[in-house]
Scaffold this motif. Sequence first.
Motif, short mmCIF file in Angstrom:
data_model
loop_
_atom_site.label_atom_id
_atom_site.label_comp_id
_atom_site.label_asym_id
_atom_site.label_seq_id
_atom_site.Cartn_x
_atom_site.Cartn_y
_atom_site.Cartn_z
N ASN A 1 -3.78 1.56 26.33
CA ASN A 1 -3.19 2.13 27.57
C ASN A 1 -2.76 3.59 27.38
O ASN A 1 -1.86 4.06 28.07
N GLY A 2 -3.42 4.27 26.44
CA GLY A 2 -3.15 5.71 26.26
C GLY A 2 -1.72 5.95 25.81
O GLY A 2 -1.15 6.99 26.10
N PHE A 3 -1.13 5.01 25.08
CA PHE A 3 0.24 5.07 24.53
C PHE A 3 1.31 5.01 25.61
O PHE A 3 2.49 5.27 25.33
N ARG A 4 0.95 4.68 26.85
CA ARG A 4 1.97 4.72 27.92
C ARG A 4 2.55 3.33 28.14
O ARG A 4 1.82 2.34 28.21
N ILE A 5 3.87 3.27 28.29
CA ILE A 5 4.50 1.98 28.56
C ILE A 5 4.50 1.74 30.08
O ILE A 5 4.37 2.68 30.87
N THR A 6 4.69 0.47 30.46
CA THR A 6 4.65 0.12 31.89
C THR A 6 6.07 -0.25 32.36
O THR A 6 6.94 -0.59 31.54
N PRO A 7 6.31 -0.22 33.67
CA PRO A 7 7.63 -0.64 34.19
C PRO A 7 7.98 -2.07 33.77
O PRO A 7 9.15 -2.35 33.49
N ASN A 8 6.99 -2.95 33.67
CA ASN A 8 7.29 -4.34 33.25
C ASN A 8 7.80 -4.37 31.81
O ASN A 8 8.74 -5.09 31.48
N GLN A 9 7.15 -3.59 30.95
CA GLN A 9 7.59 -3.52 29.56
C GLN A 9 9.02 -2.98 29.49
O GLN A 9 9.85 -3.48 28.72
N LEU A 10 9.27 -1.95 30.29
CA LEU A 10 10.60 -1.33 30.30
C LEU A 10 11.64 -2.36 30.75
O LEU A 10 12.68 -2.55 30.09
N ALA A 11 11.33 -3.05 31.84
CA ALA A 11 12.27 -4.03 32.39
C ALA A 11 12.57 -5.11 31.35
O ALA A 11 13.73 -5.52 31.18
N ALA A 12 11.54 -5.53 30.61
CA ALA A 12 11.72 -6.60 29.63
C ALA A 12 12.58 -6.14 28.46
O ALA A 12 13.22 -6.97 27.79
#
Length: 429
Positions: free
Chosen positions: A172-183
């Motif tokens: 994912n090009g080293f980018r985190i997602t909002p779901n990962q952040l929320a978790a």
Amino acid sequence: MHGGRSVARLSGARVARITTIPPMFVSTRIASMSESATLAVGAKVAEARAKGHDVIAFAMGEPDFDTPDNIKRAAINALERGITKYAPTPGEKSARECIARKLTLENGVETSFDQVTVTVGAKHAIYMALQAIIEPGRGDEVLLPTPAWVSYKPLIELAGAKCVEVPGTVANGFRITPNQLAAAITPRTVGIVWNSPSNPCGTAYPVAEVRALCEELARHERIAILSDEIYEKLIYPEVAPGLAHFSPGSHAALAGRTITINGMSKSYAMTGWRVGYMAAPKAMASELIKLQGQMTNSIPSFFYPAIVEALTNSAVGVEAMRVKFAARAALIKRELDAVPGFVTVAPNAAFYAFPDVSAHFGKTTPGGNRITTAQSFADALLHEAHVAVVPGEDFGACARHHIRFSFACAEETIVTGIARIREWVAVLR
Ligand code: PMP
Ligand code: GLU
């Protein structure tokens, strides 16, 4: 001599008593802290060069360009005008006003001069901001999207919090997602260290993705956002069309709890000057300035006119450097893709490329060294092929298979250095 048995000799006479001096106490929080991996490789390069080795260095994240002349002149003139006394701790008002204007107009971070403090590099700002938001002994957690620059985690831990890594992946090009952040958010989360464009990823988040992450953070009122925007001006739409910078401090719901950190080192080729700055909500800014007053006071007073000159009169010079970096970003991607076993996310910002080299783990080098980690890869590469890179381990758990290239160097160096790596990799068995 410290920490052992010593026999002192005074004017050639042997002193009869043999004393044992206990080692000087070092606090656990300092003793357990790792040294900066980037600076450590820089020191190894200097050592190898002093021994006469022709080292090609992709190590330090430092522009190869000289500071533009107009900026130097501003500091020289200030010195000649006798600006050599202490300045107010957060800096001269004109420089703070200039920074506040820049943040407001360029970044949409509404700032007045009294929210700004000028620091000894962005590093100092990050240190102070973390000291201010973390309460030791309370179980605080600070989120860190990784791979991330080597100094964040030690400084988070030094301030007394647990560093919670939120890992990106090559896919994912080293980018985190909002779901990962929320978790990753818990009742103990007090802050997040945000760094786009990123060291070591060499990538920036698209604006829409930063906004989506900001929306998630907006739901958690106690989380402070430390946004390190030091590579803000080094973004390459030439490589990733439409790519632009977004400051979390410009998001209405986050403005009251964001500390925006930036500095002159990278965009203006001023690493050795040690000039950074940060802007915080007013009440936080006075606390930060209080800490700075006890810690360093102001930066050298004759630098303030140079800051104003850089921020108001250097756009052409900065753009010329940016264009060169953009060309190098495309070049290093092509060169790294031609190294067997390297998997590289295309750099589109800052001046780093961060390939996964784990395809070579388990192999033996021509010099008889076994490669099992990024560190052993980087060590053997330096000793045998005289090419310096920074091993990934200290950039986060998810970065252990990677090595970092700084492409803040001439195109010829990129081509020659990576050719050396290609030849060396070809004979690994
Ligand atoms: N932040 C990031 C992401 C960096 O790569 C660096 C490296 N210089 C810094 C902060 C610190 O920069 P300085 O202290 O030179 O302003
Ligand atoms: N930030 C640069 C780097 O990552 C300079 C060294 C440092 O301060 O870490 O190489």
